[in-house]
Design a protein around this motif. Structure first.
Motif, PDB file in Angstrom:
ATOM      1  N   GLY A 127       0.800  -1.221   0.000  1.00  0.00           N
ATOM      2  CA  GLY A 127       0.000   0.000   0.000  1.00  0.00           C
ATOM      3  C   GLY A 127       0.830   1.266   0.000  1.00  0.00           C
ATOM      4  O   GLY A 127       0.330   2.347   0.349  1.00  0.00           O
ATOM      5  N   ARG A 128       2.093   1.190  -0.422  1.00  0.00           N
ATOM      6  CA  ARG A 128       2.997   2.332  -0.264  1.00  0.00           C
ATOM      7  C   ARG A 128       2.562   3.567  -1.051  1.00  0.00           C
ATOM      8  O   ARG A 128       2.681   4.692  -0.552  1.00  0.00           O
ATOM      9  CB  ARG A 128       4.425   1.925  -0.664  1.00  0.00           C
ATOM     10  N   LEU A 129       2.052   3.391  -2.263  1.00  0.00           N
ATOM     11  CA  LEU A 129       1.648   4.560  -3.044  1.00  0.00           C
ATOM     12  C   LEU A 129       0.458   5.274  -2.420  1.00  0.00           C
ATOM     13  O   LEU A 129       0.424   6.508  -2.355  1.00  0.00           O
ATOM     14  CB  LEU A 129       1.331   4.149  -4.483  1.00  0.00           C
ATOM     15  N   PHE A 130      -0.511   4.511  -1.947  1.00  0.00           N
ATOM     16  CA  PHE A 130      -1.673   5.131  -1.319  1.00  0.00           C
ATOM     17  C   PHE A 130      -1.304   5.751   0.029  1.00  0.00           C
ATOM     18  O   PHE A 130      -1.814   6.815   0.390  1.00  0.00           O
ATOM     19  CB  PHE A 130      -2.808   4.111  -1.183  1.00  0.00           C
ATOM     20  N   ARG A 131      -0.407   5.117   0.771  1.00  0.00           N
ATOM     21  CA  ARG A 131       0.050   5.713   2.027  1.00  0.00           C
ATOM     22  C   ARG A 131       0.798   7.009   1.765  1.00  0.00           C
ATOM     23  O   ARG A 131       0.643   7.995   2.497  1.00  0.00           O
ATOM     24  CB  ARG A 131       0.935   4.738   2.798  1.00  0.00           C
ATOM     25  N   ALA A 132       1.606   7.036   0.707  1.00  0.00           N
ATOM     26  CA  ALA A 132       2.341   8.254   0.377  1.00  0.00           C
ATOM     27  C   ALA A 132       1.390   9.388   0.010  1.00  0.00           C
ATOM     28  O   ALA A 132       1.609  10.546   0.380  1.00  0.00           O
ATOM     29  CB  ALA A 132       3.315   7.987  -0.773  1.00  0.00           C
ATOM     30  N   LEU A 133       0.324   9.049  -0.707  1.00  0.00           N
ATOM     31  CA  LEU A 133      -0.684  10.049  -1.067  1.00  0.00           C
ATOM     32  C   LEU A 133      -1.315  10.647   0.192  1.00  0.00           C
ATOM     33  O   LEU A 133      -1.384  11.871   0.349  1.00  0.00           O
ATOM     34  CB  LEU A 133      -1.760   9.399  -1.937  1.00  0.00           C
ATOM     35  N   VAL A 134      -1.757   9.798   1.113  1.00  0.00           N
ATOM     36  CA  VAL A 134      -2.408  10.274   2.332  1.00  0.00           C
ATOM     37  C   VAL A 134      -1.406  10.969   3.253  1.00  0.00           C
ATOM     38  O   VAL A 134      -1.715  11.984   3.880  1.00  0.00           O
ATOM     39  CB  VAL A 134      -3.117   9.112   3.050  1.00  0.00           C
ATOM     40  N   ASN A 135      -0.174  10.463   3.324  1.00  0.00           N
ATOM     41  CA  ASN A 135       0.847  11.085   4.163  1.00  0.00           C
ATOM     42  C   ASN A 135       1.168  12.497   3.698  1.00  0.00           C
ATOM     43  O   ASN A 135       1.519  13.362   4.521  1.00  0.00           O
ATOM     44  CB  ASN A 135       2.118  10.239   4.190  1.00  0.00           C
ATOM     45  N   THR A 136       1.048  12.757   2.395  1.00  0.00           N
ATOM     46  CA  THR A 136       1.259  14.106   1.883  1.00  0.00           C
ATOM     47  C   THR A 136       0.269  15.083   2.513  1.00  0.00           C
ATOM     48  O   THR A 136       0.610  16.229   2.842  1.00  0.00           O
ATOM     49  CB  THR A 136       1.120  14.130   0.353  1.00  0.00           C
ATOM     50  N   LEU A 137      -0.971  14.634   2.708  1.00  0.00           N
ATOM     51  CA  LEU A 137      -1.977  15.473   3.351  1.00  0.00           C
ATOM     52  C   LEU A 137      -1.641  15.702   4.809  1.00  0.00           C
ATOM     53  O   LEU A 137      -1.801  16.810   5.329  1.00  0.00           O
ATOM     54  CB  LEU A 137      -3.353  14.803   3.229  1.00  0.00           C
ATOM     55  N   GLU A 138      -1.174  14.660   5.489  1.00  0.00           N
ATOM     56  CA  GLU A 138      -0.836  14.797   6.902  1.00  0.00           C
ATOM     57  C   GLU A 138       0.352  15.719   7.096  1.00  0.00           C
ATOM     58  O   GLU A 138       0.407  16.497   8.048  1.00  0.00           O
ATOM     59  CB  GLU A 138      -0.544  13.408   7.488  1.00  0.00           C
ATOM     60  N   GLU A 139       1.316  15.667   6.167  1.00  0.00           N
ATOM     61  CA  GLU A 139       2.472  16.554   6.254  1.00  0.00           C
ATOM     62  C   GLU A 139       2.079  18.015   6.130  1.00  0.00           C
ATOM     63  O   GLU A 139       2.632  18.884   6.800  1.00  0.00           O
ATOM     64  CB  GLU A 139       3.485  16.190   5.143  1.00  0.00           C
ATOM     65  N   LYS A 140       1.078  18.295   5.288  1.00  0.00           N
ATOM     66  CA  LYS A 140       0.645  19.679   5.099  1.00  0.00           C
ATOM     67  C   LYS A 140      -0.039  20.232   6.338  1.00  0.00           C
ATOM     68  O   LYS A 140       0.072  21.419   6.661  1.00  0.00           O
ATOM     69  CB  LYS A 140      -0.314  19.775   3.892  1.00  0.00           C
ATOM     70  N   THR A 141      -0.762  19.363   7.078  1.00  0.00           N
ATOM     71  CA  THR A 141      -1.525  19.839   8.234  1.00  0.00           C
ATOM     72  C   THR A 141      -0.714  19.750   9.525  1.00  0.00           C
ATOM     73  O   THR A 141      -1.166  20.219  10.564  1.00  0.00           O
ATOM     74  CB  THR A 141      -2.810  19.005   8.398  1.00  0.00           C
ATOM     75  N   ALA A 142       0.466  19.120   9.452  1.00  0.00           N
ATOM     76  CA  ALA A 142       1.285  18.948  10.667  1.00  0.00           C
ATOM     77  C   ALA A 142       1.842  20.294  11.153  1.00  0.00           C
ATOM     78  O   ALA A 142       2.091  21.192  10.374  1.00  0.00           O
ATOM     79  CB  ALA A 142       2.430  17.992  10.376  1.00  0.00           C
TER      80      ALA A 142
END
Length: 232
Positions: A217-232
């Motif tokens: 699931g690395r590509l989908f995790r990377a997609l969602v992690n990008t959102l978390e990085e922006k809100t961190a």
């Protein structure tokens, strides 16, 4: 909130047979396993993409039928499927709007081809004509596992490494690369298997089907992690 574009296909359920907006559950499972909430985006006319994108955090452009060759100035090959004008228009508008709004984008199989066409690129309409075999689509409804080479230093390479195994199912591929896009992955026969938009926060296209492999699931995790990085 991760929007996923949908198929528009005849479907049967219960006693009904109707045209339906649908998506393989694997896409939904991949998004939710990565920590996102999946939202289905059925193709529809009008200016909805611009209003819709303001409510989404990311976009997944799913696989499916062939893009209409008229979209990239070509005549149809005998093996090219019938055009789906509504879906083509909808996804092109969504993609362009998402890129303009710096929304993270993951484009899968047909989605990568739509991404290429959105940036002025063209498609090879029947890949066996160029590579001489049908290993990219070995049989109807059957994925083919192969190893691809990913460019070192690319965003895709940082996520997957340089020699990931992937699940392929496609008879078309990108030909002339769209303006501003960069090829970053290839199969052993030279077919482009990955594209990225270097200046975007996250805009990746892969010719294979990452949603079909629940063990990676690395590509989908990377997609969602990008959102978390922006809100961190």
């Amino acid at each position: 909130m991760v929007g996923i574009t949908s198929y528009l296909e005849p479907a049967t359920w219960g006693g009904w047979e109707r045209s339906a907006a649908l998506i393989p559950q694997q896409y939904v499972d991949a998004v939710t396993a990565a920590g996102g909430t999946a939202v289905l985006l059925p193709a529809q006319p009008g200016e909805a993409p611009h209003r819709l994108l303001n409510r989404l955090d990311a976009l997944v452009v799913s696989g499916g039928p062939d893009v209409d060759p008229a979209r990239y100035g070509s005549e149809p090959h005998p093996r090219t499927g019938a055009p789906q004008s509504l879906r083509d228009s909808w996804e092109l508008a969504l993609l362009r709007g998402a890129i303009d709004n710096d929304l993270p984008v993951l484009a899968v199989c047909r989605g990568m081809q739509v991404l290429n066409v959105a940036f002025g690129g063209t498609l090879l309409q029947h890949l066996p004509d160029r590579v001489g075999d049908e290993t990219h689509q070995i049989a109807l409804g059957e994925f083919y596992r192969r190893t691809v080479t990913v460019q070192s230093g690319s965003k895709l390479g940082a996520i997957l490494g340089e020699r990931p195994e992937v699940l392929c199912y496609h008879h078309q591929a990108v030909d002339r690369i769209g303006t501003g896009l960069r090829p970053v992955a290839w199969s052993e026969d030279g077919t482009v298997e990955g594209l990225e938009l270097p200046d975007a926060r996250f805009a990746l296209g892969v010719q294979w089907h990452p949603e079909a492999d629940p063990t990676d699931g690395r590509l989908f995790r990377a997609l969602v992690n990008t959102l978390e990085e922006k809100t961190a």
